[in-house]
Write an enzyme that holds these catalytic residues in place. Sequence first.
Site, PDB file in Angstrom:
ATOM      1  N   SER A  58      75.582  18.495 -11.413  1.00 13.24           N
ATOM      2  CA  SER A  58      75.937  17.864 -10.330  1.00 13.24           C
ATOM      3  C   SER A  58      77.746  18.077  -9.684  1.00 13.24           C
ATOM      4  O   SER A  58      77.749  17.069  -9.175  1.00 13.24           O
ATOM      5  CB  SER A  58      76.321  16.287 -11.846  1.00 13.24           C
ATOM      6  OG  SER A  58      77.193  16.748 -12.255  1.00 13.24           O
ATOM      7  N   THR A  89      71.982 -27.177   9.694  1.00  9.97           N
ATOM      8  CA  THR A  89      71.227 -27.249   8.626  1.00  9.97           C
ATOM      9  C   THR A  89      69.881 -26.339   8.871  1.00  9.97           C
ATOM     10  O   THR A  89      69.741 -26.970  10.393  1.00  9.97           O
ATOM     11  CB  THR A  89      70.986 -28.158   8.205  1.00  9.97           C
ATOM     12  OG1 THR A  89      70.166 -28.893   8.697  1.00  9.97           O
ATOM     13  CG2 THR A  89      72.527 -28.778   7.291  1.00  9.97           C
ATOM     14  N   HIS A  90      69.280 -25.761   8.972  1.00  5.24           N
ATOM     15  CA  HIS A  90      67.765 -24.998   8.848  1.00  5.24           C
ATOM     16  C   HIS A  90      68.163 -24.075  10.338  1.00  5.24           C
ATOM     17  O   HIS A  90      67.540 -23.922  11.410  1.00  5.24           O
ATOM     18  CB  HIS A  90      66.607 -26.486   9.048  1.00  5.24           C
ATOM     19  CG  HIS A  90      66.227 -26.406   8.015  1.00  5.24           C
ATOM     20  ND1 HIS A  90      65.199 -26.698   7.074  1.00  5.24           N
ATOM     21  CD2 HIS A  90      67.348 -27.906   7.959  1.00  5.24           C
ATOM     22  CE1 HIS A  90      65.873 -27.386   6.236  1.00  5.24           C
ATOM     23  NE2 HIS A  90      66.634 -28.175   6.631  1.00  5.24           N
ATOM     24  N   SER A  93      74.653  -0.570  26.059  1.00  3.32           N
ATOM     25  CA  SER A  93      73.392  -0.147  26.001  1.00  3.32           C
ATOM     26  C   SER A  93      73.484   1.376  27.076  1.00  3.32           C
ATOM     27  O   SER A  93      74.132   0.709  28.174  1.00  3.32           O
ATOM     28  CB  SER A  93      72.365  -1.130  26.695  1.00  3.32           C
ATOM     29  OG  SER A  93      71.862  -1.173  27.038  1.00  3.32           O
ATOM     30  N   LYS A 132      74.940  -5.366  28.897  1.00  2.00           N
ATOM     31  CA  LYS A 132      74.878  -5.471  27.688  1.00  2.00           C
ATOM     32  C   LYS A 132      75.482  -5.354  27.108  1.00  2.00           C
ATOM     33  O   LYS A 132      76.332  -4.345  27.427  1.00  2.00           O
ATOM     34  CB  LYS A 132      73.386  -4.767  26.856  1.00  2.00           C
ATOM     35  CG  LYS A 132      72.297  -5.570  27.154  1.00  2.00           C
ATOM     36  CD  LYS A 132      71.400  -5.300  26.077  1.00  2.00           C
ATOM     37  CE  LYS A 132      71.700  -5.690  25.180  1.00  2.00           C
ATOM     38  NZ  LYS A 132      70.419  -6.034  24.741  1.00  2.00           N
ATOM     39  N   ASN A 170      76.199  -4.775  22.639  1.00  2.00           N
ATOM     40  CA  ASN A 170      76.111  -5.291  21.181  1.00  2.00           C
ATOM     41  C   ASN A 170      77.020  -5.808  20.518  1.00  2.00           C
ATOM     42  O   ASN A 170      77.886  -4.666  20.637  1.00  2.00           O
ATOM     43  CB  ASN A 170      75.067  -4.043  21.254  1.00  2.00           C
ATOM     44  CG  ASN A 170      73.934  -4.497  22.998  1.00  2.00           C
ATOM     45  OD1 ASN A 170      73.218  -5.041  23.105  1.00  2.00           O
ATOM     46  ND2 ASN A 170      73.616  -2.834  22.578  1.00  2.00           N
ATOM     47  N   GLU A 225      75.683  -5.732  12.788  1.00  2.00           N
ATOM     48  CA  GLU A 225      74.387  -5.112  12.272  1.00  2.00           C
ATOM     49  C   GLU A 225      74.287  -4.232  11.074  1.00  2.00           C
ATOM     50  O   GLU A 225      74.145  -4.639  10.715  1.00  2.00           O
ATOM     51  CB  GLU A 225      73.574  -5.159  13.897  1.00  2.00           C
ATOM     52  CG  GLU A 225      73.193  -5.940  14.632  1.00  2.00           C
ATOM     53  CD  GLU A 225      73.277  -5.102  15.868  1.00  2.00           C
ATOM     54  OE1 GLU A 225      71.808  -5.071  16.587  1.00  2.00           O
ATOM     55  OE2 GLU A 225      73.796  -5.300  17.728  1.00  2.00           O
ATOM     56  N   TYR A 284      73.631   8.952 -24.801  1.00  2.00           N
ATOM     57  CA  TYR A 284      73.253   9.266 -23.912  1.00  2.00           C
ATOM     58  C   TYR A 284      72.269  10.268 -24.213  1.00  2.00           C
ATOM     59  O   TYR A 284      71.847  10.675 -24.628  1.00  2.00           O
ATOM     60  CB  TYR A 284      74.949  10.247 -23.815  1.00  2.00           C
ATOM     61  CG  TYR A 284      75.220  11.397 -22.177  1.00  2.00           C
ATOM     62  CD1 TYR A 284      75.700  10.856 -21.447  1.00  2.00           C
ATOM     63  CD2 TYR A 284      73.966  12.610 -22.350  1.00  2.00           C
ATOM     64  CE1 TYR A 284      75.594  11.497 -19.817  1.00  2.00           C
ATOM     65  CE2 TYR A 284      74.485  12.952 -21.565  1.00  2.00           C
ATOM     66  CZ  TYR A 284      74.462  12.456 -20.304  1.00  2.00           C
ATOM     67  OH  TYR A 284      74.986  13.664 -18.822  1.00  2.00           O
ATOM     68  N   GLN A 340      73.750  10.248 -15.442  1.00  2.00           N
ATOM     69  CA  GLN A 340      74.134  11.683 -14.830  1.00  2.00           C
ATOM     70  C   GLN A 340      73.743  11.119 -13.026  1.00  2.00           C
ATOM     71  O   GLN A 340      74.528  11.138 -12.109  1.00  2.00           O
ATOM     72  CB  GLN A 340      73.672  13.176 -14.658  1.00  2.00           C
ATOM     73  CG  GLN A 340      74.140  13.630 -13.402  1.00  2.00           C
ATOM     74  CD  GLN A 340      74.223  15.638 -13.847  1.00  2.00           C
ATOM     75  OE1 GLN A 340      74.466  16.214 -14.668  1.00  2.00           O
ATOM     76  NE2 GLN A 340      73.233  16.240 -13.289  1.00  2.00           N
TER      77      GLN A 340
HETATM   78  N1  ARG Z   1      77.143  15.782 -16.008  1.00  2.00           N
HETATM   79  C1  ARG Z   1      77.460  15.394 -16.699  1.00  2.00           C
HETATM   80  C2  ARG Z   1      77.263  13.200 -16.806  1.00  2.00           C
HETATM   81  O1  ARG Z   1      77.119  13.378 -15.380  1.00  2.00           O
HETATM   82  C3  ARG Z   1      78.160  14.987 -17.572  1.00  2.00           C
HETATM   83  C4  ARG Z   1      78.123  15.109 -18.815  1.00  2.00           C
HETATM   84  C5  ARG Z   1      76.512  15.981 -19.705  1.00  2.00           C
HETATM   85  N2  ARG Z   1      76.455  15.427 -20.997  1.00  2.00           N
HETATM   86  C6  ARG Z   1      76.151  16.447 -21.921  1.00  2.00           C
HETATM   87  N3  ARG Z   1      76.000  15.838 -22.601  1.00  2.00           N
HETATM   88  N4  ARG Z   1      74.929  17.276 -20.968  1.00  2.00           N
HETATM   89  O2  ARG Z   1      76.922  12.728 -17.100  1.00  2.00           O
END
Ligand code: ARG
Length: 467
Positions: free
Chosen positions: A33, A165-166, A287, A293, A295, A300, A327, A332
Amino acid sequence: MAESNTDTKSSNQMWGGRFASGPDAIMEEINASIGFDKKLFAQDIRGSIAHATMLAHQGIISAEDKDKIVHGLNTILSEIESGNFEFSRRLEDIHMNIEARLATLIGPAAGRLHTARSRNDQVALDFRLWVKEELEKTEKMLTGLIAAFLDRAEEHAESVMPGFTHLQTAQPVTFGHHCMAYVEMFGRDRSRVRHAIEHLDESPIGAAALAGTGYPIDRHMTAKALGFREPTRNSIDTVSDRDFAIEFLAIAAITGMHLSRLAEEIVIWSTPQFGFVRLSDAFSTGSSIMPQKKNPDAAELVRAKTGRINGSLIALLTIMKGLPLAYSKDMQEDKEQVFDAAESLELAIAAMTGMVRDMTVNSARMKAAAGSGFSTATDLADWLVREAGLPFRDAHHVTGRAVALAESKGCDLAELPLADLQAIHSAITDKVYDVLTVEASVASRKSFGGTAPSEVRKQIAFWRARN
Ligand code: ARG
């Protein structure tokens, strides 16, 4: 620190004790991660400093080790801030990247930092701190947006525009009143933000893996050091839930919905057909093929960002749905959704604040539109009730006939000759023309929260005192 991403033979240096070999390349890719959670580096270091300080205070680690740890963490902080830190995917996440670097910097003392702690409470802490800061930022940005609207509302407390309205002309309102409608919406969004800050203002650190710890830690001390009101009360809940992140996304989605309605109105108002507002060059684009134009791209894109934020909310709700306590690695996947939504929301609020301050309001055009489409028909009906004593349903019918006549003659109600009106109902006198103008119409709507300039000014004063 320089870890190679291709060396998958050796097991993880943080948790690999029981592993004979390293992960498959795909395992590493799906597991890591660090690509996104490196955003949490400052929170991770703050949390670790608070934790180490508490461990030393409780006699769980020595003061010398604590000093080395804190010094090392501060070094890492400046390394990351100055771009001199090499993140490694082999070390999975921000927590282990920092801890591994700490070991390189200070040696064995680094291994004591993770006493009485798990990555489960560590990540819960880091992410909560991040979301809390983001909520505080959002609160400030909404205050800025509300301030922009209050200024425009004050400037246009008397400017008449058609109320719809509408998307059909309904009754004349003031542009100031319309602006104040958004002040109410963004005011509620801001109060939702404040409540969310209260909900998450509890420190997760010390919940450890899920069951708490046998070490004599002081969770109140870390809570205080990290600026939380108090520690969380249940270690299982602490590492299990991400409702604080979902609440942020829900607020972002509601705020985004409000922003998208405003964006859509700006898109409509800035068409040549409406011509109610004009965005400056600073907030529009040209444009490449049609030279005439201009825009409203920023509006948007705000409209579109809302779809993206909604996607993040649904994604995280779906990730969390049905997960057993406590957990699971599924969790993650919470971060990218929140980071992306936060970026979109910040951009959208900033762009809208800019546009609200920037747009030129064409009051003459608004007033002309306000008078067309028989917008004072209700005023005629109300006059018949008030001055001629008709029941409202009958007055409605009489007015309908007057509208049909004006339509057939191609004129407005105020342009119908008195004789024509009297032919429809004999009780009508020339006094009726006083209520057929758009100014008279808005000025008469003095009910609390109504569109009369006097009422709009009261609501501006109410919000000025609270912004
Ligand atoms: N990178 C993990 C997360 O974002 C950290 C926690 C990891 N915990 C574990 N028991 N592997 O959730």
